[in-house]
Design a protein around this motif. Structure first.
Motif, short mmCIF file in Angstrom:
data_model
loop_
_atom_site.label_atom_id
_atom_site.label_comp_id
_atom_site.label_asym_id
_atom_site.label_seq_id
_atom_site.Cartn_x
_atom_site.Cartn_y
_atom_site.Cartn_z
N ALA A 52 0.94 -1.18 -0.10
CA ALA A 52 0.09 0.08 -0.03
C ALA A 52 0.86 1.07 0.12
O ALA A 52 0.32 2.43 -0.43
N HIS B 209 1.52 2.49 -9.79
CA HIS B 209 0.01 1.71 -9.68
C HIS B 209 -0.12 0.99 -11.04
O HIS B 209 -0.92 -0.21 -11.07
N PHE C 164 -6.00 -2.13 -0.45
CA PHE C 164 -5.21 -1.50 -1.47
C PHE C 164 -5.96 -1.97 -2.89
O PHE C 164 -5.80 -1.03 -3.80
#
Lengths: 624, 522
Positions: free
Chosen positions: B199, B206, B272
């Motif tokens: 996270a 990402h 997450f």
């Protein structure tokens, strides 16, 4: 104390265990065709379960009568946390359920040998009978959703074994419809209950769910799911199609419990979980409309049936229509605006008890009429059945009058705009019910089948017992207190009002019988909607599609016995109401086809019938 | 490192050791083989008991060995690994009993039981793996150790099926390897920790993480039989019944589902995942698989193939539970890992009994089988009704929590998927139950199939086991319908599926443990 309750409720399972463990029953191959009749076998040779089986619901009945109210039992390890409590509705339903099962059990004891059953079939019948009873008795005091559905499911699935006890093609088809709708009901109910549980922050108790639903934005969605899911059991139009198929298919004692108590379990769930008085307009309005459609539509379709048990099934749909109507009013009503809900719940319970006893006895009577009785005995049975029919129509001094009077007093729940309409419509249902039941009496055989055995006492007494219940119910209610006689319609004016619709129906029937029996029969033949009405509509369309697709293949020719067809076909072979015609499979399409065509083309019988109906309805509306 | 850090290693060794010993046994030494098998199973159950006690007290037991710089071989026992290890151990014990009864006269028993034990060892390894690399190693081993079991019969169909199986699983393994290496280069070594460890990564990674997530899930998805990667499973049904039972209930498909659960909860962390937006596509894929598997099952006449498509559908409930954000859905998915295992292994045991005793392989041949083999049919009924979701059998509890979780997450469409799937399940299971209980068989039953040597004509079910059978005679005849070695495991798993539902609220239920796991993940 709580242990006593549990033991009482578990008694069917205990007897079932005895039955399964007993090794005495000869298998199919071992039964000699001329083996000794059961009566000669002697009590000593009887296995324990056969002695116990008819007594099985007795402990539950005693528990309902004598255990203290609000006896509670919390079992956090069971399911997702089970909670059993013998509150007032539970006692009421438990008493009714146990009484009808007790009567049906004793009746079955006399009934099975008369239909030529031999031990293997008897064992099978009792196995499913006890399992169904076990689910039905246990679900009554459940106060949480998971244990309720668990026992509800056990009851629904086991009842399938009763429906197809005589595995003829017609009964198997009826069983398929029953099972398909039962599973559909399970799935919808599951969705509704999970949602209710989520709304209640994970509480599985009915009380928490009902309270949380009242204020939740998901209220209507949950209500739709619960209405459909449990409406199937209750015979709510248009999900009622299994009733007129399954009731005639099942052996008579099983029909009595199916119609007497099993369909009431849907009502019990509604009673427990619905957010009464929450002002849920749309679902409530749907229930009202579906209830009205059931009350009158089912009565009219029932009138053209030729099988007395199918007719009684339609009568059940019709009576449950009234229940749905009242339940709908209870949902629409707004408790914040001062609507009183408690009397409605009492009324629904009262009606359930009345209908359970009466309809149970009526079904048992069908089997009695098929036995050979002495002339006096037959007169007695006919008179009794007439009385039961009158009770269903709300004739004065019967349980029907008490229940209906109580419910009619609640019609102001509909609001001032709708109240007058309902006050006209509800008495009208007394007329249709009475007509239906008169037709039922006419359909009963005038004499037993040649060679039919005499009616044993084991069949007569349970029937008489349930029948007495319907007469004594008002007396008990008034005697036990809490019910003022006037509220049950036990006053001069109330009785006059209650007597009018059944008497009007009798007059109408007498008129038709004397003056126009041929026209009535033509009208019936023209309108011959087979049992399972709407199902035949879909079958008609699918048959038409099949004809177009593959012209040479006979539509609907898939045999239910042909080794498990890969798909579970709902639309199989004919559960036709005209099952008496020997044509069998071929008869599948013509009645439906004839029906649709006669509706489309307006055949002679149809138009006569329609005219007659419209005239009757108009006359009644003026009269009331 | 004290003795109890070795417990995870002992868990693996307790079946790997017997496996090696069995490879060296003579074909005919039934006694020794049975002894080794049972010894391993019992030791493993005892070890598991100790582990459950320790983990319940909140301890995590870990074992490390450095492999390479930056690569550690790590085994650990946390709540989730014990759930899977417990399932594998318990069902391995029962399946071994079943396999002894099933294969008692067939050739290559040493080879079979050797690989069988190895396969369970690798499954335990997957359960106990403490980081992604260790999981990957055992995962690849599992593909290799199950292949000899799939092709055990050695005929052309099983070789083809084995080939297909290898192509799918090794392909999936390769995809997984790429994903693991990529992730390793991004963040270094990845241990399984509750709530995940990624996270804190900067937002610019990402996009990469989403891709890695997809690769890991698809890599595990091959074994979990996610559509469209399910093609190997129905073909692998040529394997002997105990193999099908264990493949479906425990080892292979569950390893895939377990891998996905690990990725979602202990690598990325469910919260997450939610932020990355990868859960919705996964939920969609799972929902599609659930419906597609059920739909295909409808059309299968071969009993084992119908059950195989049912597995495709049911395993995705676990994935669905992982893909819906919320504690209740987590419980539902994780508990289904156990529930599905119990119910599905029951069904496969029963299918094996029908095939072994009467030579029935097709649904259309099952008319009236309930009269001939009532107890097997009882077990099958419990399993099938549980799959439909009939309360109070275990499947109902899973569905209840999945539905509840989906509603909490604001995804009411999941309820529709569950409902539709239940209807489809009913549509393909109820005809089997109907045929079994209410169907009428018109021809006499075939002579019992058991591996009766040529020349000995068995007069009836009670005496068809020949005299050199490794099990005592009373075991063969006690049940009347088939050998007790075949019947008892089926009845045991059926009873467990029923109890898991009835006693769901107690502290001995899978549900209790699933709740315990959930506490760590949120």
């Amino acid at each position: 104390m709580a242990l006593l309750l549990v033991l009482a409720l578990l008694s069917p399972w205990a007897v079932l265990a005895f039955l399964l463990a007993s090794r005495d029953a000869p298998t199919d191959e071992e039964v000699a065709p001329d083996g000794p009749a059961r009566g000669e076998a002697g009590a000593g040779a009887r296995p324990r379960w056969r002695l116990l089986a008819p007594w099985t619901p007795l402990p539950a009945l005693l528990a309902a009568l004598f255990l203290p109210e609000d006896l509670a039992l919390e079992l956090p390890w069971l399911f997702l946390g089970a909670l059993l409590r013998l509150d007032r509705p539970a006692r009421l339903f438990l008493g009714l359920t146990a009484a009808v099962w007790l009567a049906a059990g004793w009746y079955a004891r006399g009934y099975l040998p008369t239909t030529g059953e031999r031990p293997p079939g008897e064992r099978r019948f009792w196995g499913w009978f006890l399992a169904t009873m076990g689910g039905n008795l246990l679900l009554v005091p459940c106060q949480d959703m998971v244990s309720f559905t668990a026992f509800f499911t056990a009851m629904s699935l086991a009842a399938y074994g009763l429906v197809i006890h005589h595995p003829s093609a017609r009964n198997l088809a009826a069983g398929r419809v029953y099972l398909a709708l039962a599973i559909l009901g399970e799935v919808l109910a599951f969705a509704g209950l999970v949602w209710a549980c989520q709304v209640a922050q994970g509480e599985v108790s009915f009380a928490a769910a009902g309270a949380a639903l009242a204020a939740s934005p998901a209220r209507d969605a949950v209500l739709w799911l619960l209405i459909a899911g449990f409406g199937i059991k209750l015979g709510l139009v248009p999900l009622h199609v299994w009733l007129p198929l399954a009731h005639p298919a099942a052996p008579t004692p099983a029909s009595a419990v199916l119609s007497g108590v099993i369909i009431k379990t849907g009502l019990l769930l509604w009673w427990r979980v619905f957010p009464w008085g929450a002002g849920a307009l749309l679902p409530g309005a749907f229930l009202v409309v579906a209830g009205l459609a059931g009350t009158f539509g089912a009565a009219l379709v029932g009138l053209v049936q030729t099988d007395p048990k199918a007719l009684l099934a339609y009568s059940s749909v019709s009576q449950m229509g009234l229940v749905a109507l009242m339940a709908g009013l209870g949902l629409i009503a707004d408790a914040h605006a001062g609507a009183e809900i408690a009397p409605l719940l009492t009324g629904l319970g009262l009606f359930a008890v009345h209908h359970g006893l009466t309809k149970g006895a009526l079904f048992l009577g069908v089997g009695l009429a098929q036995t050979s009785l002495s002339t006096g005995g037959r007169r007695l049975v006919m008179a009794g059945l007439a009385l039961l029919g009158a009770s269903l129509a709300g004739f004065p001094l019967t349980s029907g009058q008490a229940a209906k009077a109580w419910l009619k007093a609640l019609l102001p729940l509909a609001g001032p705009a709708w109240q007058p309409a309902f006050e006209r419509l509800v008495p009208l249902s007394g007329v249709t019910t009475m007509l239906l039941l008169l037709r039922f009496l006419a359909l009963l055989p005038r004499a037993g089948k040649p060679g039919a055995p005499a009616a044993p006492l084991a069949m007569l007494l349970p029937w008489a017992g349930l029948g007495l219940g319907t007469v004594l119910l008002p007396v008990i209610l008034v005697g036990a207190g809490g019910f003022p006689p006037a509220a049950l319609g036990l006053s001069g004016a109330g009785m006059a009002k209650a007597a009018l619709p059944p008497l009007a129906a009798m007059a109408m029937a007498a008129f038709v019988w004397w003056k126009a029996p041929a026209a009535a029969e033509r009208c019936r033949a023209g309108l011959a909607v087979p049992a399972g009405d709407l199902l035949h509509l879909t079958r008609f369309f699918s048959a038409a599609a099949a004809v177009q697709a593959t012209a040479p293949t006979a539509p609907g020719a898939t045999s239910p016995n042909a080794g498990g067809p890969p798909a579970f076909s709902l639309v199989g072979e004919s559960p036709s109401g005209e099952a008496r015609s020997p044509a069998g499979q071929e008869a599948a399409r013509p009645p439906a086809l004839a029906w649709c065509l006669s509706v489309l083309a307006g055949g002679e019988g149809f138009s006569t019938g329609l005219l007659l109906m419209v005239l009757l309805a108009a006359g009644l509306a003026l009269l009331l | 490192m004290t003795w109890y850090h070795w417990l995870p290693v002992l868990m693996i060794a307790s079946s790997a050791g017997p496996a090696v010993a069995i490879f060296f046994l003579e074909e005919e030494s039934h006694g020794w083989r049975t002894l080794w098998n049972m010894l391993g199973a019992v030791v493993k159950i005892l070890l598991l008991g100790v582990l459950f006690y320790e983990v319940h007290l909140g301890r995590t037991i870990a074992f490390h060995v450095p492999l390479l710089p930056g690569l550690t071989f790590k085994l650990h026992a946390d709540a989730l690994s014990l759930l899977f290890a417990g399932l594998s151990t318990g069902l391995w014990f029962l399946t071994t009993i079943y396999a002894i009864g099933y294969l008692e006269h067939s050739p290559h028993r040493s080879r079979f039981f050797g690989f069988f034990s190895l396969c369970v060892s690798t499954t335990i390894g997957i359960a106990m793996a403490g980081n992604l690399i260790t999981l990957l190693i055992f995962y690849e081993f599992l593909s290799l150790t199950t292949w000899p079991l799939v092709v055990h019969r050695g005929n052309r169909t099983s070789i083809t099926a084995g080939h297909r199986y290898l192509v799918y699983t090794l392909g999936g393994g390769a995809l997984l390897l790429i994903g693991v290496v990529w992730l390793q280069t991004l963040v270094g070594e990845i241990d399984f920790v509750a709530r995940g460890g990624l996270a804190a990564l900067p937002p610019e990674t990402h996009a990469d993480l989403r891709l890695i997530f997809a690769m890991l899930v698809l890599g595990f998805g091959v074994k979990a039989a996610l559509v469209p990667l399910h093609g190997w499973l129905p073909h692998a049904m040529v394997a002997p019944a105990p193999v099908s039972a264990l493949l479906h209930a425990v080892a292979v498909v569950k390893a895939g589902a377990f891998g996905i659960v690990r990725v979602v909860y202990d690598i990325f962390g469910i919260e997450f995942c939610e932020r990355l937006g990868v859960l919705e596509p996964l939920a969609g894929l799972a929902a599609f698989t659930i419906l597609f598997g059920s739909w295909r099952a409808l059309a299968q006449d071969d009993l084992k193939r119908r059950l195989a498509y049912s597995t495709v559908s049911q395993v995705s409930y676990i994935v669905l539970g992982a893909a819906v954000f919320g504690p209740k859905a987590t419980i539902g998915g994780i508990v289904h890992l156990v529930h599905q295992g119990l119910m599905k292994i029951t069904l496969f045991f029963c299918a094996g009994n029908f095939a072994e005793e009467l030579g029935l392989h097709r649904v259309s041949e099952l008319d009236g089988v309930g009269r001939r083999m009532p107890w097997t049919m009882v077990a099958f009924t419990v399993g099938a009704l549980g799959m439909i979701g009939v309360p109070p059998i275990a499947g109902f509890v899973s569905k209840w929590y999945l539905g509840w979780g989906a509603l909490e997450a604001g995804m009411p469409w999941v309820i529709a998927v569950l409902a539709l799937s239940s209807l489809l399940n009913a549509a393909y299971f109820l005809p089997i139950l109907y045929a079994g209980w209410f169907g009428q068989r018109t021809t006499p039953w075939p002579a019992p199939q058991g591996h009766v040597p040529d020349g000995i004509v068995a007069p009836g079910p009670a005496s068809h086991r020949s005299a050199d059978s490794p099990c005592p005679r009373w075991l063969s005849v006690a049940a009347g319908e088939t050998s007790l070695l075949l019947l008892a495991p089926a009845l045991a798993t059926a009873a467990l599926s029923l109890l898991a539902g009835i006693l769901a609220g107690s502290s001995f239920s899978p549900l209790y443990w699933a709740r315990f796991i959930m506490m760590g993940e949120y």
